[in-house]
Motif scaffolding. Structure first.
Motif, mmCIF file in Angstrom:
data_model
loop_
_atom_site.group_PDB
_atom_site.id
_atom_site.type_symbol
_atom_site.label_atom_id
_atom_site.label_comp_id
_atom_site.label_asym_id
_atom_site.label_seq_id
_atom_site.Cartn_x
_atom_site.Cartn_y
_atom_site.Cartn_z
ATOM 1 N N UNK A 178 0.837 -1.210 0.000
ATOM 2 C CA UNK A 178 0.000 0.000 0.000
ATOM 3 C C UNK A 178 0.865 1.250 0.000
ATOM 4 N N UNK A 179 1.920 1.245 0.803
ATOM 5 C CA UNK A 179 2.822 2.406 0.851
ATOM 6 C C UNK A 179 3.535 2.621 -0.476
ATOM 7 N N UNK A 180 3.740 1.539 -1.226
ATOM 8 C CA UNK A 180 4.407 1.640 -2.527
ATOM 9 C C UNK A 180 3.443 2.064 -3.635
ATOM 10 N N UNK A 181 2.174 2.252 -3.309
ATOM 11 C CA UNK A 181 1.221 2.772 -4.278
ATOM 12 C C UNK A 181 0.505 1.742 -5.121
ATOM 13 N N UNK A 182 0.544 0.469 -4.749
ATOM 14 C CA UNK A 182 -0.151 -0.559 -5.517
ATOM 15 C C UNK A 182 -1.648 -0.527 -5.228
ATOM 16 N N UNK A 183 -2.453 -0.874 -6.251
ATOM 17 C CA UNK A 183 -3.891 -0.969 -6.083
ATOM 18 C C UNK A 183 -4.284 -2.238 -5.354
ATOM 19 N N UNK A 184 -5.586 -2.355 -5.065
ATOM 20 C CA UNK A 184 -6.058 -3.477 -4.261
ATOM 21 C C UNK A 184 -5.735 -4.828 -4.885
ATOM 22 N N UNK A 185 -6.000 -5.008 -6.180
ATOM 23 C CA UNK A 185 -5.769 -6.296 -6.826
ATOM 24 C C UNK A 185 -4.294 -6.681 -6.786
ATOM 25 N N UNK A 186 -3.419 -5.710 -7.037
ATOM 26 C CA UNK A 186 -1.985 -5.986 -6.989
ATOM 27 C C UNK A 186 -1.528 -6.282 -5.561
ATOM 28 N N UNK A 187 -2.100 -5.578 -4.590
ATOM 29 C CA UNK A 187 -1.726 -5.814 -3.185
ATOM 30 C C UNK A 187 -2.093 -7.229 -2.765
ATOM 31 N N UNK A 188 -3.220 -7.719 -3.250
ATOM 32 C CA UNK A 188 -3.623 -9.090 -2.924
ATOM 33 C C UNK A 188 -2.615 -10.086 -3.494
#
Length: 342
Positions: free
Chosen positions: A259-269
């Protein structure tokens, strides 16, 4: 009316393969291979491991891997979780010796932190949670490929002599037994890829059977050497507690770090499930090469961590999917609400 078959709770996955692994350990405890039988089992295990990595190479689509390069930030994040954050936490576990872990169990704990991520379970949980499945496929594949090179090097640097006499010879064995079959599989994929795709279920049984053979051989050596007398129920409980903390830290770090690196929800999963996993399929053959007679204790932490990650991530993936459904429902309610113009 037909009767419905009783089902286990959805949050408690019963993996038949884990049961098979446990049964193999029990068999090795009751009937360990020794003498000439041990030599036969060792030779068969070596051949099985080589064939296993040959199948890995033949299955991996080079085009698919190249297509995922555009997500390089995501893949680097997963690799950083797998081969940087995990090893650092593994090194920190030295502070648990001798009060929580024995030196042998701590070596196994550190080793599990060095092995690559999984492919199948990362994809499955990412799909359940409605994440970026193509990214999870590529991230798991890249991690597995990198692990063939990185895991032995990290083991040489961090485990030293605790890795059952780890040396340059062990690196050579890794190259001959794991890397060469993998490269051969990649080179021959053009001709055998279709056959493997058509018979993936049968070959899946073959590679799982290969791992069971590796487990039996490793635990038999441990029984013959008498090293299992060093493990008490209290130590096993302490090991499970340490692994639960390790998994919790990596799940938290991969989620909020992404999240801190700016990834969206799908990528974070995808990052969370690929970056918090450890591969039993890759780790067991490597341990058999790196640890020799000490392999049974070395793979015990990895086997326990594997089942723990399955159970915890099954719950987490369904929670992520439920949160998404609730958010979508709230959004639909807001959209459907009547708008009064004044």
């Amino acid at each position: 009316m037909s009767r419905r078959k009783p089902k286990l709770p959805s949050w408690l996955p019963l993996d038949p393969y884990i049961l098979a692994l446990i049964g193999t350990v029990v068999l090795a405890a009751l009937l360990p291979a020794s003498g000439a039988a041990a030599e036969v089992a060792g030779g068969a295990s070596t051949g099985a491991v080589a064939f296993l990595f040959f199948l890995y190479g033949a299955r991996l689509s080079t085009a698919q891997a190249l297509d995922g390069v555009r997500h390089w930030r995501l893949h680097l994040t997963v690799l950083a979780c797998t081969f940087v954050a995990f090893p650092l936490l593994g090194l920190a576990s030295e502070g648990l010796v001798p009060y929580v872990l024995t030196p042998q169990l701590q070596s196994g704990f550190l080793f599990l932190c060095l092995v690559p991520s999984t492919i199948q379970s990362s994809i499955a949980f990412t799909s359940i949670a409605r994440g970026n499945v193509p990214a999870a496929i590529c991230a798991g594949s890249f991690s597995s490929i990198a692990g063939i090179f990185v895991t032995p090097l990290l083991a040489a640097a961090l485990l030293g002599n605790s890795g059952g006499g780890f040396s340059g010879d062990a690196l050579l064995k890794i190259g001959v037994q794991l890397l060469l079959p993998f490269v051969a599989g990649q080179l021959l994929r053009r001709w055998i890829g279709g056959f493997i795709a058509r018979h993936k279920k049968i070959l899946g049984l073959v590679d799982r059977g290969s791992i069971l053979l590796v487990v039996y051989t490793a635990f038999s050596e441990g029984m013959v050497a008498g090293i299992w007398h060093q493990v008490t129920p209290a130590r096993l409980g302490a090991l499970l507690g340490a692994e639960a903390v390790l998994l919790a830290l990596m799940l938290t770090l991969s989620w909020y770090g992404a999240k801190r690196l700016g990834f969206g929800r799908e990528d974070r999963i995808a990052i969370q499930f690929a970056g918090s996993k450890k591969s039993l399929a890759s780790g067991l053959p490597m341990a058999s090469v790196l640890f020799g007679a000490q392999a049974s204790l070395a793979v015990l932490p990895l086997m326990l961590f594997h089942q723990t990650q399955l159970m915890v991530c099954a719950v987490l993936a369904k929670r992520r999917a439920r949160d998404l459904r609730e958010t979508a429902t709230d959004g639909e309610a807001l959209t459907a609400a009547p708008v009064t113009v004044t």
